[in-house]
Scaffold this motif. Structure first.
Motif, mmCIF file in Angstrom:
data_model
loop_
_atom_site.group_PDB
_atom_site.id
_atom_site.type_symbol
_atom_site.label_atom_id
_atom_site.label_comp_id
_atom_site.label_asym_id
_atom_site.label_seq_id
_atom_site.Cartn_x
_atom_site.Cartn_y
_atom_site.Cartn_z
ATOM 1 N N ARG A 25 -7.458 14.469 -54.288
ATOM 2 C CA ARG A 25 -7.648 14.730 -55.724
ATOM 3 C C ARG A 25 -8.813 15.677 -55.980
ATOM 4 O O ARG A 25 -8.786 16.471 -56.909
ATOM 5 N N LYS A 26 -9.846 15.564 -55.143
ATOM 6 C CA LYS A 26 -11.021 16.433 -55.297
ATOM 7 C C LYS A 26 -10.787 17.813 -54.680
ATOM 8 O O LYS A 26 -11.616 18.697 -54.825
ATOM 9 N N GLY A 27 -9.669 17.969 -53.984
ATOM 10 C CA GLY A 27 -9.364 19.253 -53.360
ATOM 11 C C GLY A 27 -10.043 19.459 -52.024
ATOM 12 O O GLY A 27 -10.077 20.572 -51.503
ATOM 13 N N LEU A 28 -10.596 18.413 -51.456
ATOM 14 C CA LEU A 28 -11.295 18.526 -50.179
ATOM 15 C C LEU A 28 -10.376 18.298 -48.985
ATOM 16 O O LEU A 28 -10.727 18.597 -47.850
ATOM 17 N N LEU A 29 -9.199 17.770 -49.242
ATOM 18 C CA LEU A 29 -8.224 17.497 -48.199
ATOM 19 C C LEU A 29 -6.879 18.017 -48.690
ATOM 20 O O LEU A 29 -6.451 17.662 -49.782
ATOM 21 N N PRO A 30 -6.241 18.884 -47.924
ATOM 22 C CA PRO A 30 -4.986 19.456 -48.419
ATOM 23 C C PRO A 30 -3.877 18.408 -48.516
ATOM 24 O O PRO A 30 -3.761 17.533 -47.654
ATOM 25 N N GLU A 31 -3.085 18.508 -49.581
ATOM 26 C CA GLU A 31 -1.934 17.626 -49.728
ATOM 27 C C GLU A 31 -0.820 18.141 -48.836
ATOM 28 O O GLU A 31 -0.692 19.334 -48.618
ATOM 29 N N ILE A 32 -0.015 17.219 -48.316
ATOM 30 C CA ILE A 32 1.139 17.637 -47.537
ATOM 31 C C ILE A 32 2.395 17.232 -48.292
ATOM 32 O O ILE A 32 2.409 16.218 -48.984
ATOM 33 N N ASP A 33 3.437 18.030 -48.151
ATOM 34 C CA ASP A 33 4.674 17.686 -48.836
ATOM 35 C C ASP A 33 5.461 16.683 -47.996
ATOM 36 O O ASP A 33 5.135 16.418 -46.840
ATOM 37 N N ALA A 34 6.514 16.134 -48.582
ATOM 38 C CA ALA A 34 7.293 15.084 -47.930
ATOM 39 C C ALA A 34 7.943 15.580 -46.645
ATOM 40 O O ALA A 34 7.975 14.866 -45.643
ATOM 41 N N ARG A 35 8.439 16.809 -46.666
ATOM 42 C CA ARG A 35 9.096 17.346 -45.461
ATOM 43 C C ARG A 35 8.119 17.441 -44.289
ATOM 44 O O ARG A 35 8.445 17.102 -43.156
ATOM 45 N N GLU A 36 6.917 17.890 -44.580
ATOM 46 C CA GLU A 36 5.913 18.004 -43.518
ATOM 47 C C GLU A 36 5.513 16.623 -43.008
ATOM 48 O O GLU A 36 5.333 16.430 -41.803
ATOM 49 N N ALA A 37 5.391 15.656 -43.902
ATOM 50 C CA ALA A 37 5.037 14.302 -43.500
ATOM 51 C C ALA A 37 6.111 13.697 -42.596
ATOM 52 O O ALA A 37 5.799 13.062 -41.581
ATOM 53 N N ILE A 38 7.377 13.923 -42.952
ATOM 54 C CA ILE A 38 8.477 13.401 -42.138
ATOM 55 C C ILE A 38 8.489 14.085 -40.777
ATOM 56 O O ILE A 38 8.709 13.436 -39.751
ATOM 57 N N THR A 39 8.244 15.381 -40.754
ATOM 58 C CA THR A 39 8.204 16.112 -39.490
ATOM 59 C C THR A 39 7.102 15.568 -38.589
ATOM 60 O O THR A 39 7.317 15.354 -37.391
ATOM 61 N N ARG A 40 5.933 15.327 -39.165
ATOM 62 C CA ARG A 40 4.819 14.761 -38.383
ATOM 63 C C ARG A 40 5.166 13.371 -37.859
ATOM 64 O O ARG A 40 4.885 13.049 -36.701
ATOM 65 N N LEU A 41 5.772 12.558 -38.699
ATOM 66 C CA LEU A 41 6.140 11.200 -38.300
ATOM 67 C C LEU A 41 7.170 11.223 -37.180
ATOM 68 O O LEU A 41 7.056 10.478 -36.210
ATOM 69 N N ARG A 42 8.166 12.085 -37.304
ATOM 70 C CA ARG A 42 9.174 12.203 -36.241
ATOM 71 C C ARG A 42 8.532 12.637 -34.931
ATOM 72 O O ARG A 42 8.897 12.162 -33.861
ATOM 73 N N GLU A 43 7.581 13.560 -35.004
ATOM 74 C CA GLU A 43 6.899 14.041 -33.807
ATOM 75 C C GLU A 43 6.127 12.903 -33.137
ATOM 76 O O GLU A 43 6.154 12.754 -31.923
ATOM 77 N N GLU A 44 5.447 12.088 -33.947
ATOM 78 C CA GLU A 44 4.682 10.967 -33.404
ATOM 79 C C GLU A 44 5.588 9.907 -32.783
ATOM 80 O O GLU A 44 5.220 9.268 -31.808
ATOM 81 N N LEU A 45 6.765 9.719 -33.367
ATOM 82 C CA LEU A 45 7.651 8.650 -32.923
ATOM 83 C C LEU A 45 8.839 9.141 -32.101
ATOM 84 O O LEU A 45 9.785 8.400 -31.884
ATOM 85 N N LYS A 46 8.798 10.386 -31.615
ATOM 86 C CA LYS A 46 9.970 10.959 -30.947
ATOM 87 C C LYS A 46 10.392 10.152 -29.721
ATOM 88 O O LYS A 46 11.584 10.005 -29.472
ATOM 89 N N ASP A 47 9.451 9.585 -28.974
ATOM 90 C CA ASP A 47 9.818 8.782 -27.804
ATOM 91 C C ASP A 47 10.541 7.508 -28.213
ATOM 92 O O ASP A 47 11.533 7.124 -27.603
#
Length: 65
Positions: A25-47
């Motif tokens: 909210r303060k702009g100190l941490l970039p927001e990520i969109d849903a697609r990017e979040a899902i991509t990151r989650l899939r990468e973490e859980l790919k095994d």
């Protein structure tokens, strides 16, 4: 919860999430969109996802008269 191990408590997880939201909210941490979040989650859980069988349920159709 037999055998289930947590990296941190639920309370700690909620507190950290709230801190991240405040930073976004303060702009100190970039927001990520849903697609990017899902991509990151899939990468973490790919095994784990590779070992699972994916079952697609059949669609149920109402009987027509």
């Amino acid at each position: 919860m037999d055998g289930e191990k947590r990296y941190c408590s639920i309370e700690e997880s909620i507190i950290e999430s709230c801190k991240e939201i405040n930073l976004m909210r303060k702009g100190l941490l970039p927001e990520i969109d849903a697609r990017e979040a899902i991509t990151r989650l899939r990468e973490e859980l790919k095994d784990e996802l590779a070992d699972e069988e994916i079952v697609v349920p059949k669609k149920k159709v109402a009987m027509r008269w």
